[in-house]
Design a protein around this motif. Structure first.
Motif, mmCIF file in Angstrom:
data_model
loop_
_atom_site.group_PDB
_atom_site.id
_atom_site.type_symbol
_atom_site.label_atom_id
_atom_site.label_comp_id
_atom_site.label_asym_id
_atom_site.label_seq_id
_atom_site.Cartn_x
_atom_site.Cartn_y
_atom_site.Cartn_z
ATOM 1 N N ALA A 5 0.860 -1.183 0.000
ATOM 2 C CA ALA A 5 0.000 0.000 0.000
ATOM 3 C C ALA A 5 0.899 1.238 0.000
ATOM 4 C CB ALA A 5 -0.927 0.017 1.220
ATOM 5 N N ARG A 6 0.280 2.340 -0.313
ATOM 6 C CA ARG A 6 0.976 3.625 -0.290
ATOM 7 C C ARG A 6 1.341 3.991 1.143
ATOM 8 N NH1 ARG A 6 -0.722 9.302 0.176
ATOM 9 N NH2 ARG A 6 -2.791 8.545 0.782
ATOM 10 N N LEU A 7 2.553 4.489 1.340
ATOM 11 C CA LEU A 7 3.004 5.004 2.626
ATOM 12 C C LEU A 7 3.568 6.398 2.416
ATOM 13 C CD1 LEU A 7 4.824 1.779 3.884
ATOM 14 C CD2 LEU A 7 2.607 2.635 4.667
ATOM 15 N N VAL A 8 3.686 7.153 3.493
ATOM 16 C CA VAL A 8 4.151 8.539 3.408
ATOM 17 C C VAL A 8 5.291 8.738 4.403
ATOM 18 C CG1 VAL A 8 3.501 10.970 3.602
ATOM 19 C CG2 VAL A 8 1.844 9.307 2.727
ATOM 20 N N THR A 9 6.357 9.379 3.951
ATOM 21 C CA THR A 9 7.498 9.657 4.812
ATOM 22 C C THR A 9 7.203 10.856 5.708
ATOM 23 O OG1 THR A 9 8.588 11.278 3.391
ATOM 24 C CG2 THR A 9 8.985 8.949 2.892
ATOM 25 N N PRO A 10 8.008 11.068 6.756
ATOM 26 C CA PRO A 10 7.800 12.252 7.600
ATOM 27 C C PRO A 10 7.886 13.564 6.813
ATOM 28 C CG PRO A 10 9.210 10.695 8.732
ATOM 29 C CD PRO A 10 9.037 10.171 7.340
ATOM 30 N N ALA A 11 8.609 13.539 5.701
ATOM 31 C CA ALA A 11 8.728 14.741 4.868
ATOM 32 C C ALA A 11 7.543 14.913 3.924
ATOM 33 C CB ALA A 11 10.020 14.684 4.059
ATOM 34 N N GLY A 12 6.597 13.951 3.978
ATOM 35 C CA GLY A 12 5.414 14.049 3.134
ATOM 36 C C GLY A 12 5.561 13.423 1.766
ATOM 37 N N GLU A 13 6.660 12.712 1.526
ATOM 38 C CA GLU A 13 6.873 12.071 0.230
ATOM 39 C C GLU A 13 6.205 10.700 0.200
ATOM 40 O OE1 GLU A 13 11.080 12.014 0.229
ATOM 41 O OE2 GLU A 13 11.288 14.140 -0.291
ATOM 42 N N GLU A 14 5.674 10.342 -0.967
ATOM 43 C CA GLU A 14 4.973 9.072 -1.094
ATOM 44 C C GLU A 14 5.943 7.945 -1.427
ATOM 45 O OE1 GLU A 14 1.432 8.776 -3.274
ATOM 46 O OE2 GLU A 14 0.460 10.469 -2.259
ATOM 47 N N THR A 15 5.690 6.794 -0.821
ATOM 48 C CA THR A 15 6.432 5.584 -1.127
ATOM 49 C C THR A 15 5.465 4.424 -0.936
ATOM 50 O OG1 THR A 15 8.429 4.294 -0.649
ATOM 51 C CG2 THR A 15 7.361 5.374 1.231
ATOM 52 N N SER A 16 5.973 3.212 -0.805
ATOM 53 C CA SER A 16 5.130 2.046 -0.553
ATOM 54 C C SER A 16 5.964 1.024 0.194
ATOM 55 C CB SER A 16 4.615 1.439 -1.859
ATOM 56 O OG SER A 16 5.704 0.876 -2.590
ATOM 57 N N LEU A 17 5.288 0.034 0.764
ATOM 58 C CA LEU A 17 6.040 -0.996 1.472
ATOM 59 C C LEU A 17 6.976 -1.741 0.510
ATOM 60 C CD1 LEU A 17 6.746 -2.621 3.960
ATOM 61 C CD2 LEU A 17 4.760 -4.081 3.508
ATOM 62 N N THR A 18 6.481 -2.047 -0.695
ATOM 63 C CA THR A 18 7.321 -2.751 -1.666
ATOM 64 C C THR A 18 8.561 -1.932 -2.012
ATOM 65 O OG1 THR A 18 5.443 -3.950 -2.585
ATOM 66 C CG2 THR A 18 7.385 -3.733 -3.987
ATOM 67 N N ALA A 19 8.379 -0.628 -2.200
ATOM 68 C CA ALA A 19 9.516 0.234 -2.532
ATOM 69 C C ALA A 19 10.503 0.305 -1.380
ATOM 70 C CB ALA A 19 9.022 1.631 -2.902
ATOM 71 N N VAL A 20 9.994 0.378 -0.161
ATOM 72 C CA VAL A 20 10.866 0.459 1.013
ATOM 73 C C VAL A 20 11.615 -0.857 1.209
ATOM 74 C CG1 VAL A 20 10.895 0.699 3.524
ATOM 75 C CG2 VAL A 20 9.489 2.225 2.154
ATOM 76 N N ARG A 21 10.924 -1.965 1.010
ATOM 77 C CA ARG A 21 11.560 -3.269 1.182
ATOM 78 C C ARG A 21 12.655 -3.500 0.158
ATOM 79 N NH1 ARG A 21 9.674 -7.501 -0.044
ATOM 80 N NH2 ARG A 21 7.704 -7.043 -1.108
ATOM 81 N N GLY A 22 12.364 -3.167 -1.104
ATOM 82 C CA GLY A 22 13.320 -3.464 -2.152
ATOM 83 C C GLY A 22 13.605 -4.957 -2.185
ATOM 84 N N SER A 23 14.888 -5.309 -2.199
ATOM 85 C CA SER A 23 15.273 -6.729 -2.205
ATOM 86 C C SER A 23 15.906 -7.128 -0.879
ATOM 87 C CB SER A 23 16.254 -6.995 -3.354
ATOM 88 O OG SER A 23 17.397 -6.166 -3.227
ATOM 89 N N THR A 24 15.579 -6.369 0.188
ATOM 90 C CA THR A 24 16.188 -6.593 1.503
ATOM 91 C C THR A 24 15.185 -7.257 2.444
ATOM 92 O OG1 THR A 24 17.505 -4.585 1.192
ATOM 93 C CG2 THR A 24 17.359 -5.442 3.423
ATOM 94 N N PRO A 25 15.593 -8.310 3.157
ATOM 95 C CA PRO A 25 14.710 -8.848 4.192
ATOM 96 C C PRO A 25 14.324 -7.732 5.160
ATOM 97 C CG PRO A 25 16.637 -10.261 3.914
ATOM 98 C CD PRO A 25 16.902 -9.004 3.128
#
Length: 223
Positions: A55-75
């Protein structure tokens, strides 16, 4: 490093908190916790072996990301918490910062925390625990909903919160009182949940040792 489990720190906190707020409000929260324990973990909560939702997530700076983007290829170890207003969450995140994060770094695993509160309130969580890992906003609890772990304080607990001078909805990005059950999920490089620990009683949390046991099972070399 702390030399105490989260449970022991919570016990220490509860003694002071109960004395501070008095028996009537304490009874309200005790009743809420008993009801939560009786209801148990929701049937639809994501468990080990299932693919982690996104799902969409938001950083403290207000930028949009997602769990998949944050995870990348890292456990990844993802921690759902209620908000900076929750003392049990602050104890947990501070302990994870001090005791869990260094051990995860050694294992090549990242730690991410998620709550439904506003980015501004997320900044308060970071400050409370001097947190050096990603702490993100889950607007409208969309990600928590897909993990099947959304709840909200009881009506009596919200009245008690008001008597203590705050309201959960004021902290949340969507102005509701919806919050996740405090939960930890360990996700592998393929996006599969390998460990799931959902705590319906918000005064209990996943201990550092239990997270590391799950992570070591994940990153252990095959024989």
């Amino acid at each position: 490093m702390t030399d105490q489990t989260i449970a022991r720190q919570v016990d220490d906190f509860n003694r002071g908190f109960t004395a501070q707020i008095g028996p009537e409000l304490s009874a309200v929260f005790d009743g809420e916790q008993a009801d939560l324990r009786a209801s148990g973990v929701p049937d639809g909560a994501v468990g080990a072996g299932e693919t982690a939702p996104d799902a969409r997530l938001v950083t403290p700076a207000g930028e949009e990301t997602s769990l998949t983007a944050v995870r990348g290829s890292t456990p990844t170890v993802i921690v759902f918490y209620r908000g900076a207003w929750c003392p049990y969450c602050n104890i947990t995140l501070r302990t994870y910062q001090q005791d869990l994060l260094p051990a995860l770094h050694e294992r090549g695993v990242q730690l991410v925390a998620v709550s439904p509160q506003t980015p501004e309130a997320t900044e308060q969580s970071i400050a409370n625990g001097e947190l050096a890992f990603p702490v993100l906003t889950d607007p409208e609890n969309v990600l928590a909903g897909r993990f099947g772990i959304v709840t909200e304080p009881s009506a009596a607990a919200r009245v008690a919160h008001t008597e203590l001078g705050f309201d959960v909805a004021d902290s949340n990005a969507d102005d509701t009182a919806a919050i996740p059950f405090p939960s930890v999920f360990v996700i592998d490089t393929d996006g599969v949940v390998r460990f799931a620990d959902v705590h319906v009683d918000y005064t209990t949390r996943t201990e550092v040792a239990d997270v590391l046991t799950a992570v070591d099972d994940l990153v252990a070399p095959a024989h």
